[in-house]
Write an enzyme that holds these catalytic residues in place. Sequence first.
Site, mmCIF file in Angstrom:
data_model
loop_
_atom_site.group_PDB
_atom_site.id
_atom_site.type_symbol
_atom_site.label_atom_id
_atom_site.label_comp_id
_atom_site.label_asym_id
_atom_site.label_seq_id
_atom_site.Cartn_x
_atom_site.Cartn_y
_atom_site.Cartn_z
ATOM 1 N N ASN A 61 0.835 -1.200 0.000
ATOM 2 C CA ASN A 61 0.000 0.000 0.000
ATOM 3 C C ASN A 61 0.877 1.260 0.000
ATOM 4 O OD1 ASN A 61 -1.474 2.227 0.966
ATOM 5 N ND2 ASN A 61 -2.929 0.901 2.045
ATOM 6 N N LYS A 63 0.362 3.870 2.839
ATOM 7 C CA LYS A 63 1.023 3.501 4.101
ATOM 8 C C LYS A 63 2.509 3.809 4.019
ATOM 9 C CE LYS A 63 -1.513 -0.358 6.056
ATOM 10 N NZ LYS A 63 -1.495 -1.783 6.326
ATOM 11 N N ASP A 78 -0.463 -4.681 11.526
ATOM 12 C CA ASP A 78 -1.804 -5.254 11.419
ATOM 13 C C ASP A 78 -2.725 -4.314 12.172
ATOM 14 O OD1 ASP A 78 -3.459 -7.337 10.402
ATOM 15 O OD2 ASP A 78 -3.807 -7.969 12.457
ATOM 16 N N GLY A 99 -11.823 2.511 4.279
ATOM 17 C CA GLY A 99 -12.409 1.529 5.186
ATOM 18 C C GLY A 99 -13.495 2.076 6.094
ATOM 19 N N LYS A 156 -5.162 13.298 10.124
ATOM 20 C CA LYS A 156 -5.404 11.918 10.552
ATOM 21 C C LYS A 156 -4.088 11.243 10.954
ATOM 22 C CE LYS A 156 -7.076 7.420 9.350
ATOM 23 N NZ LYS A 156 -7.296 6.456 8.285
ATOM 24 N N HIS A 170 -3.924 5.654 14.978
ATOM 25 C CA HIS A 170 -3.361 4.444 15.577
ATOM 26 C C HIS A 170 -2.040 4.081 14.896
ATOM 27 C CE1 HIS A 170 -5.978 3.799 12.232
ATOM 28 N NE2 HIS A 170 -5.806 2.502 12.153
ATOM 29 N N ARG A 171 -2.012 4.166 13.559
ATOM 30 C CA ARG A 171 -0.813 3.778 12.828
ATOM 31 C C ARG A 171 0.334 4.743 13.108
ATOM 32 N NH1 ARG A 171 -3.295 3.334 8.594
ATOM 33 N NH2 ARG A 171 -4.019 1.228 8.982
HETATM 34 P P1 IMP Z 1 -4.603 -3.922 7.396
HETATM 35 O O1 IMP Z 1 -3.913 -3.930 8.693
HETATM 36 O O2 IMP Z 1 -4.000 -2.968 6.415
HETATM 37 O O3 IMP Z 1 -4.814 -5.287 6.844
HETATM 38 O O4 IMP Z 1 -6.049 -3.301 7.645
HETATM 39 C C1 IMP Z 1 -7.050 -4.010 8.287
HETATM 40 C C2 IMP Z 1 -8.405 -3.391 8.087
HETATM 41 O O5 IMP Z 1 -8.699 -2.581 9.222
HETATM 42 C C3 IMP Z 1 -8.553 -2.451 6.895
HETATM 43 O O6 IMP Z 1 -8.855 -3.170 5.733
HETATM 44 C C4 IMP Z 1 -9.723 -1.606 7.359
HETATM 45 O O7 IMP Z 1 -10.909 -2.313 7.216
HETATM 46 C C5 IMP Z 1 -9.463 -1.466 8.852
HETATM 47 N N1 IMP Z 1 -8.673 -0.258 9.146
HETATM 48 C C6 IMP Z 1 -7.407 -0.221 9.627
HETATM 49 N N2 IMP Z 1 -6.977 1.050 9.776
HETATM 50 C C7 IMP Z 1 -8.002 1.823 9.359
HETATM 51 C C8 IMP Z 1 -8.146 3.245 9.251
HETATM 52 O O8 IMP Z 1 -7.245 4.056 9.544
HETATM 53 N N3 IMP Z 1 -9.336 3.675 8.768
HETATM 54 C C9 IMP Z 1 -10.330 2.826 8.407
HETATM 55 N N4 IMP Z 1 -10.240 1.518 8.474
HETATM 56 C C10 IMP Z 1 -9.073 0.998 8.960
#
Ligand code: IMP
Length: 214
Positions: free
Chosen positions: A11, A14, A83, A167, A189, A194-195
């Site tokens: 991504n 990211k 994750d 998402g 944001k 969280h990230r």
């Molecule tokens: P992954 O860790 O990239 O696999 O994300 C897992 C899933 O969590 C994503 O596909 C979204 O559904 C949800 N998600 C994680 N972070 C966010 C965010 O910042 N905004 C909205 N959805 C999130």
Amino acid sequence: MNKRIVFATSNEGKMKEVRMILADLGMEILSMKQAGLQADIVEDGTTFEENARIKALAIQKLCRQQALSDENESGETIVLADDSGLEVDFLGGAPGIYSARYMGEETSYEVKNRAIIDKLSEAEGEERSARFVCAIAAALPDGEVLTARGTIEGQIGYEAAGEGGFGYDPIFYLPKRGLTTAQLLPEEKNEISHRGKALGAMKELLKGKLGDKR
Ligand code: IMP
């Protein structure tokens, strides 16, 4: 000491965030594609940390195999993997680690978000509490694994709002701001996400490991 960081994602959004936050480590930061790596990893952990760890270790293994077949590679790679997901307290923490797969990977977020709002039709105010969680794991060249977690607290909105983010952002309401995370600018944001928090915490852990307490 260590030469480079590979972040286990395809991504680009990211990657941009990761590069910005980790810039002052002064290390080369590569995406999977840039590192010439490709992997389809089964995330069968039971926590965000476990899944991040599984991904980071699997990619570290690939890096070592790559280093063995390429004399120019030192093999001194730190692999980072994340994750993340949404925890809704009224739903017992669902969708949690299944956030991406919730109601099926192919189901649109418009439908997923509508379903969550509908499930919370009996919930009022504080009962609508929710959080985004992100765990980051770092697989170090010597086999050690570090993990860090970041969260952002909010509530599930009564209606979806906003075009930004991705998402579950349109239903993730920040009561103090009176906005959803889909209504924030990307930089806004990133600052509170969280990230962003998990990456910041991981950066401090890595600085400690690299003996650099700047
Ligand atoms: P992954 O860790 O990239 O696999 O994300 C897992 C899933 O969590 C994503 O596909 C979204 O559904 C949800 N998600 C994680 N972070 C966010 C965010 O910042 N905004 C909205 N959805 C999130």
